[in-house]
Design a protein around this motif. Structure first.
Motif, mmCIF file in Angstrom:
data_model
loop_
_atom_site.group_PDB
_atom_site.id
_atom_site.type_symbol
_atom_site.label_atom_id
_atom_site.label_comp_id
_atom_site.label_asym_id
_atom_site.label_seq_id
_atom_site.Cartn_x
_atom_site.Cartn_y
_atom_site.Cartn_z
ATOM 1 N N GLN A 74 1.649 9.158 -6.212
ATOM 2 C CA GLN A 74 2.067 10.542 -5.980
ATOM 3 C C GLN A 74 3.151 10.948 -6.980
ATOM 4 O O GLN A 74 3.138 12.059 -7.504
ATOM 5 N N GLU A 90 0.806 -1.218 0.000
ATOM 6 C CA GLU A 90 0.000 0.000 0.000
ATOM 7 C C GLU A 90 0.842 1.273 0.000
ATOM 8 O O GLU A 90 0.621 2.142 -0.828
ATOM 9 N N PRO A 91 1.831 1.435 0.915
ATOM 10 C CA PRO A 91 2.607 2.670 0.859
ATOM 11 C C PRO A 91 3.360 2.818 -0.460
ATOM 12 O O PRO A 91 3.480 3.916 -0.977
ATOM 13 N N SER A 107 2.441 1.673 -3.406
ATOM 14 C CA SER A 107 1.454 2.068 -4.417
ATOM 15 C C SER A 107 1.076 3.532 -4.277
ATOM 16 O O SER A 107 0.953 4.256 -5.274
ATOM 17 N N GLU A 108 0.892 3.974 -3.041
ATOM 18 C CA GLU A 108 0.545 5.379 -2.802
ATOM 19 C C GLU A 108 1.667 6.304 -3.260
ATOM 20 O O GLU A 108 1.417 7.322 -3.910
ATOM 21 N N SER A 146 8.078 12.020 -3.522
ATOM 22 C CA SER A 146 7.556 10.670 -3.253
ATOM 23 C C SER A 146 8.547 9.600 -3.707
ATOM 24 O O SER A 146 8.659 8.554 -3.075
#
Length: 192
Positions: free
Chosen positions: A14, A6-7, A9-10, A22
């Motif tokens: 970004q 998840e991080p 992908s986030e 990012s």
């Protein structure tokens, strides 16, 4: 310890939207995986290769930073792009060395899955030239080779990144390996 997807992908989302910071935050999360990809590349090089795993990761990072933000579809796509950048760095390195010293001896040991016997090594420049030729004939097959051989992705991961079926990946992978072997053999006969 593996970071959760998840991080990553986030941060990729970004970065895709133009947030260069990012990418700086992403690299520490995936650094160990990038080192494994780089190590896989370096391990296939000649024993006295002077470029080290860490340097290859850092050069790939610099290349990423110097490009326009890319549209990474997912984590696997990010690693595939990084693997492709590493391949390009190694080929540039080999070409510079060969230009400085004719027949610099850059050899890339192909694993048995590629098509060659284990004891045989292939000139990295010949492989790159063959792969570029394949890209002109069939870009999808060339991309499959990059993802599988250089990126270390499985059949299923490659299918997911390219949005095609695993059966199609297997079929193109087999065809591409045969074509590359023929092209590399021709180049070796020509150079001999």
């Amino acid at each position: 310890m593996q970071p959760t997807p998840e991080p990553v992908s986030e941060l990729l989302a970004q970065y895709r939207n133009g947030n260069e910071e990012s990418l700086r935050r992403l690299v520490p999360l995936v650094y160990n995986e990038l080192r494994r990809v780089a190590h896989r590349h370096i391990r296939k090089e000649r024993p006295d290769h002077t470029l080290q795993t860490t340097a290859l990761v850092h050069e790939a990072y610099i290349c990423l930073m110097n490009q326009q933000p890319m549209d990474f579809e997912n984590r696997a796509h990010f690693f595939a792009v990084c693997a492709q950048l590493m391949r390009q760095i190694l080929v540039q390195y080999a070409r510079r060395r060969r230009a400085a010293k004719r027949d610099g001896g850059h050899k890339l040991a192909l694993d048995s899955e590629m098509v060659m016997p284990r004891s045989r090594s292939v000139d990295l420049i010949a492989l790159d030239d063959a792969l570029n030729g394949l890209a002109r004939l069939d870009p999808q097959q060339s991309r499959i080779v990059e993802l599988r051989f250089f990126g270390g992705l499985s059949i299923e991961e490659t299918a997911h990144v390219l949005g095609i079926s695993p059966a199609t990946v297997k079929r193109h992978w087999s065809t591409a390996r045969l074509w590359l072997r023929n092209q590399i053999n021709k180049a070796e006969r020509y150079d001999a």
